[in-house]
Design a protein around this motif. Structure first.
Motif: not given
Lengths: 638, 157, 399
Positions: B80-84, B124-126, C76-80, C315-317
């Motif tokens: 399970i990979r929950l986006c943080q 981020c999993v998009g 990139e966070p926030g891109t989909f 934290e992401f970076f």
């Protein structure tokens, strides 16, 4: 990179990593640039770093090393290039277009300080309690750039445990700056492949396969990584405390043997330029430190030549005359790094390794038998130390099979660096020491033993003897001044053929019990090769495996370290191509200055066969004391 | 590992090398297939891949350690990979995380005792427009609520 | 899964599958390059390099092998937006790749699909099979002699940095995703050392339209320096998050109205590596020349704690830095530590200013775009929200 045949596109569209033109006078061969407002021209493809160096401008570096490929990761060498938004790593930027470079703008200076600050913040420990104090590249940079406080803090606890599992190399990753020199050394330069970057982000560190301790992976102990480490993250496993304890113990008889390469390099640790041989000054210093006897490893190098040469002759005799199946080519076995490399990577070839021990281990066995008897000393009270240019020698003396004297044949292997520190600790300035000779009963040795220190030296020493044994002629009659030039120099792989011809000499006394005559060698061509650095060794081994040219060789010298022992992992830091060259010059010059230049002419060698090893070379006793066996280690790790 | 297991593993990897080629550029594809099947890449498999691609085992290990979705240690059947990342965080990630932890009785980074679940965070999993989101094995689940997350886990038990 | 929220006039204009490829039967590669140059299309990943220039260099290179790589490592966070394009409009992306292959002389295209999108893989493979079936891929495409091109899909394995084109190439070659030294650039020495074009999914999806409708048509949309339209991935505090196609030059305030955002305090433009724009600057336009973005728009309303947002980014970076170069590896850790200090109220303004300076060094001294852009949020959030962070309710008080 494209193969050359593909490069027909206009210049502006060819790959930017360019081979430097052979003829820089051709159009486009030189590029005009401006460094700090000074106009200069440099050959196309020169890196900014090289261009600055050529013009007397110094740029700090950390991940860069002359022996290694470019990494561009530490970023300390950044410079400003006009028109570019970001700073450029000068070590990695090839000049192909005119450009204006600033090497000391405010932005550059700020970046360099920040980078040093950042590295220091994660660099565990304090300089005063570090063995690299005064010889640390990070410390030097901090000093040079005026970084005298921990702007971004300083780690209070080590992030990683120190790995002391190996007899040879100690790893303290809490001091690592991740320059990856060790990785490039291990994978690219040596092709051993023990160290690589592991994990990513702030967890990135240099690790081994499955994070195993170094003793449990296929490390060959060559120590080349130590030699290139800018900080104290890598060091040799230092036995000097135990040696001091032995010296201070009146019941112990402490003996040291010294190898030729440390003698040619130790002066560097005392501020002398590379290439000053300190052999006789060192003898005096070692006595003053408190060693009871100082012996010359060259003596057993001479003995190695006799034993290993005899072994080769026997192998050839068996193959050519008795038509027995024997392993050929014969491989030299004096480099313990190379031996372990073979045991791991080419275990199916261990029968090709000469069973003759290395000079260090031969001496070890003789000191606790022959010498102990002569001197009337209980071998249990002898502490035998070997001064070597090598970290793998520490592993070698700890191989469990190296107990042929009934004791641990050699107790401690000591590197050039460690020896220099002991001498300094004793308050001795080595270059000021009066000269003195080696101790008897082994006394002085030949120049043949001496040149073991340089790549090709073992082979040259062997040829000097074999030629005289078989042809009955003086080496000097064939090779001017007995210098066998094709075997010298730093080319990765050297190859030579020596035709025996129709005229052979009489079998010398020493070998009479083994072969009746040399007629069976008439018309033969002796094929030999030399490789230094395990990457080159690998090339030869793969060729042999594929049945190529080297599979037809009779005798091949392998040295694990680039340049041979003089470039060993225990030698002074830095070791660069330039420094290796100078050390080699020192060794060859000393050889040429000697009267005695062939192993079989060494009177002490002749004497030991008359008085102790009375069954002659490769006889029963010499097999017991001077020969060994190897392990098929393979490359799998459980 | 037993000899029979080793032989099976060798055979499996030989087939993968056959499929993708024995060049270094095949490394990731080969590792991904092993990971998908075994949920991790065993020590012996790493050495076999290294042997067949003619690279050093430490290079294989190094590559695995770099990528978040490749593992060298055994994982549960369902990872399970929950986006943080922030968008999911703002949409209620923490509540979902707590309910999953409570349901499975494990913390993030751990594997359940029955080896059915491994719980991890992902970056981020998009699915930022439909968060909170998680990926279980290869499937994505989105617009999670604490209740919905438990329902999904129950469906996998 | 949600569908596209707003279909604009460019990327989502009418297009029938294979249309752009069919067009290639009657135009030369020079003509393709002409239209592309005329359109002034710039890379949609964020860096904004002119696509025609990239293609031109590779087209002119003489090499036995060239590659076109589609960068679908959207991390990139926030891109989909790429997820939506690949799920709903694969024909645009793949036709774009075929056109690229034709133009630059590549026979092989590779899609580097982020591991998180593995669930899209099967539908893409199915679509490629259909293309092969219809001779839109394969040998002698649509009967044109010597027009050979095929596409394979390779998966990433969870590493944001692989969105950086040289790290992506390293990853494809079976290595750690560590950015390369540049020069040489991929257009000269790319995948397997061969000239390579690496284009963002959206860039490639724009290409078929330009080929069919012309560069002149494309330029009608957007601004002079940012032509055409852009897909924006909108998330955060708004009524209607999702993918929006809007012409370049749209004002941030216009976009906020469109997506139903209320009480907005800040907009993060360009994801974690982008800039955080406060209310006072909402009249800025989304364009390469103003607020540039690869498409990520994250909206924060008055209730959000900007320090918490910044911490999440840092934290992401710290996790996603590849770890090879000093400024990025250690720098991001230091910036995160700084955020934590502020959180606890244990900091000095002097030290925070030093960290901002450090951020400026990271922007110029890091090896690749990740480290060069990771301090952007640190600098812009601490700059634009200093009232809230240092003085406001619940804010920290330095020494």
């Amino acid at each position: 990179m494209e193969s050359k045949g593909d490069l027909r596109a206009p210049v502006s569209q060819t790959p930017l990593i360019v081979e430097k033109p052979k003829d820089t006078s051709a159009i486009g061969g030189m590029v005009s640039i401006e460094i700090n407002e000074k106009k200069v021209a440099v050959p196309l493809g020169t890196t900014i770093l090289e261009a600055c160096k050529m013009n007397g401008i110094s740029i700090p570096t950390l991940c860069h090393h002359d022996d290694l490929c470019v990494a561009g990761v530490c970023r300390i060498c950044v410079v400003e290039v006009e028109g570019m938004r970001t700073l450029q790593a000068s070590c990695a930027y090839p000049i192909t277009n005119p450009m204006k470079i600033k090497t000391s703008s405010p932005m550059v200076r700020r970046a360099r300080r920040h980078i040093i600050d950042l590295l220091l913040s994660e660099h565990y420990g304090e300089c005063y309690s570090c063995f690299r104090n005064g010889k640390c590249e990070l410390q030097n940079l901090a000093k040079e750039y005026g970084v005298d406080s921990y702007t971004f803090g300083h780690v209070e606890k080590p992030k990683y445990e120190v790995d002391k599992s190996s007899y040879s190399v100690v790893r303290d990753m809490s001091k690592c700056v991740l320059c990856k020199r060790c990785v490039r050394t291990c994978i690219d330069l040596q092709e051993v492949g023990v160290l690589e970057a592991v994990d990513r982000g702030d967890n990135t560190h240099i690790g081994t396969f499955l994070e195993k301790p170094l003793a449990d992976v296929i490390c060959i102990n060559c120590g080349q990584c130590i030699n290139r480490c800018p900080t104290a993250a890598l060091r040799a496993n230092d036995p000097s405390d135990e040696i001091w304890a032995a010296i201070d113990d009146p019941t112990k008889h402490v003996i040291i043997q010294t190898a030729p390469s440390p003698r040619a390099a130790i002066g560097e640790e005392f501020g002398l330029g590379a290439g000053h041989s300190m052999t006789r000054e060192l003898n005096t210093a070692l006595k003053r430190i408190g060693f009871d006897k100082v012996f010359d490893t060259n003596f057993t190098a001479d003995l190695t030549i006799i034993e290993e040469g005899t072994e080769l002759i026997l192998r050839l005799y068996k193959a050519l005359v008795k038509k027995e199946s024997v392993a050929l080519p014969q491989f030299t076995s004096c480099s313990p790094g190379w031996v372990k490399f073979l045991e791991h990577y080419y275990p199916e070839y261990i029968d090709n390794l000469s069973s003759a021990k290395s000079p260090q281990q031969m001496f070890g066995a003789l000191i606790k038998t022959f010498y102990a008897q002569r001197a009337g000393i209980d071998p249990a009270n002898i502490v035998s130390v070997a001064l070597m240019p090598c970290s793998a020698k520490k592993f070698e003396c700890n191989r469990p099979e190296m107990h042929d004297s009934g004791y641990k044949d050699v107790d401690y292997g000591l590197t050039t660096r460690e020896m220099a520190r002991m001498i300094k600790e004793a308050g001795i300035n080595l270059p000021e020491m009066p000269k003195s000779n080696f101790d008897n009963p082994f006394g002085e040795a030949s120049g043949a033993g001496l040149i073991f220190g340089a790549t090709g030296g073992v082979m040259e020493a062997a040829i000097r003897s074999v030629v005289e044994f078989v042809l009955g002629k003086k080496t000097e009659d064939i090779f001017e001044k007995a210098n066998i030039i094709p075997l010298r120099g730093f080319e990765g792989i050297k190859y030579m053929e020596i035709p025996i011809g129709d005229k052979v000499g009489p079998v010398p006394e020493l070998l009479k019990h083994l072969v009746p005559n040399w007629d069976w060698l008439k018309g033969a061509v002796l094929k030999i090769a030399v490789a230094h650095g395990t990457a080159n060794a690998k090339k030869i081994m793969d060729d042999i495996k594929a049945g190529g040219k080297f599979s037809e060789c009779h005798f091949i010298e392998f040295m694990a370290c680039p340049g041979g022992c003089l470039g060993g992992g225990g030698q002074p830091i830095p070791t660069t191509p330039e420094i290796r060259k100078k050390r080699a010059e020192a060794i060859y010059a000393e050889d040429e200055s000697l009267e005695l230049r062939k192993s079989h002419d060494n009177p002490h060698v002749v004497q030991i066969y008359q008085e102790f090893l009375t069954e002659g070379p490769c006889g029963h006793l010499s097999h017991e004391l001077l020969h060994t066996h190897y392990l098929k280690r393979g490359r799998y790790i459980a | 590992m037993l000899v029979t297991e080793k032989n099976a593993m060798t055979e499996e990897i030989e087939q993968l090398v056959e499929k993708y080629g024995s060049k270094r550029s095949s490394l990731l594809s080969i590792l991904q297939d092993i990971q998908r099947k075994h949920k991790y890449i065993p020590d012996f498999a790493q050495q076999e891949v290294a042997r067949l691609l003619d690279i050093h085992p430490v290079e294989v290990f190094s590559v695995i350690s770099f990528y978040a979705f490749l593992n060298t240690k055994p994982k549960g059947k369902n990872i399970i990979r929950l986006c943080q990342t922030i968008s999911c965080d703002m949409q209620g990630k923490s509540a979902v995380a707590k309910s999953i932890e409570r349901e499975l009785g494990i913390k993030f980074g751990e594997t359940s005792k029955d080896n059915k679940f491994t719980l991890e965070y992902a970056n981020c999993v998009g699915m930022c427009d439909q968060g909170p989101a998680m990926i279980i094995n290869e499937r994505v689940y989105y617009k999670l609520t604490p209740e919905k997350a438990i329902e999904i886990l129950n469906g996998l038990k | 899964m949600e569908k596209t929220k707003r279909k604009g006039a460019v990327i989502f204009s009418k297009y029938s599958r294979g249309e752009g490829i069919k067009r290639l039967l009657s135009i030369s590669r020079e003509e393709v390059l002409f239209e592309l140059r005329d359109s002034k299309l710039k890379g949609r990943g964020g860096a904004g390099f002119p696509t025609a220039t990239k293609w031109n260099i590779v087209a002119a290179a003489i090499s036995s092998q060239k590659y076109i790589i589609c960068n679908a490592d959207e991390g990139e966070p926030g891109t989909f937006k790429d997820r939506v394009l690949l799920l709903e409009y694969p024909e645009l992306v793949f036709d774009g790749m075929v056109i690229a292959g034709y133009t630059i002389g590549a026979k092989h295209g590779i899609v580097y699909l982020r591991g998180e999108y593995e669930y899209i893989l099967q539908s893409l493979e199915d679509y490629l099979a259909k293309m092969r079936n219809d001779n839109l891929l394969g040998k002698n495409i649509l009967g044109k002699e010597g027009f050979d091109f095929d596409i394979s899909i390779r998966l990433g394995s969870g590493a944001y940095v692989c969105g950086e084109e040289t790290a992506l190439i390293e990853s494809l070659e079976g290595n750690r995703g560590e950015a390369r030294n540049r020069p040489p650039y991929p257009v000269n020495t790319g995948y397997m050392g061969k000239p390579t074009v690496v284009n963002n999914v959206e860039t490639l999806a724009s290409v078929p339209h330009i080929i069919v409708k012309g560069g002149e048509w494309f330029k009608k949309y957007g601004t002079d320096r940012s032509t055409g339209s852009k897909l924006f991935s909108v998330s955060g505090d708004c009524g209607r998050p999702g993918v929006y196609e809007l012409p370049w030059g749209t004002k941030i305030s216009e976009l906020l109205d469109l997506v139903g955002a209320r009480n907005t305090k800040a907009v993060q433009v360009g994801g974690a590596s982008g800039t955080c724009i406060p209310k006072s600057q909402f009249d800025r336009t989304l364009a390469y020349e103003d607020a540039a973005t690869g498409g990520s728009i994250m909206i924060f309303n008055e209730s959000r704690n900007m320090l918490h947002v910044l911490k999440n980014f840092m934290e992401f970076f710290v996790e996603e830095s590849c770890g090879q170069c000093t400024p990025c590896r250690i720098g991001n850790t230091k910036l995160l530590e700084g955020v934590e200090m502020i959180e606890k109220g244990e900091f000095t303004f002097n030290y925070i200013n030093q960290l901002k300076e450090l951020g400026r060094t990271m922007q110029v001294a890091s090896k690749c775009g990740l480290g060069q852009s990771s301090p952007n949020s640190f600098i812009s959030i601490l700059e634009n929200f200093k009232e809230e962070i240092f003085n406001g309710n619940g804010g920290a008080h330095g020494k």
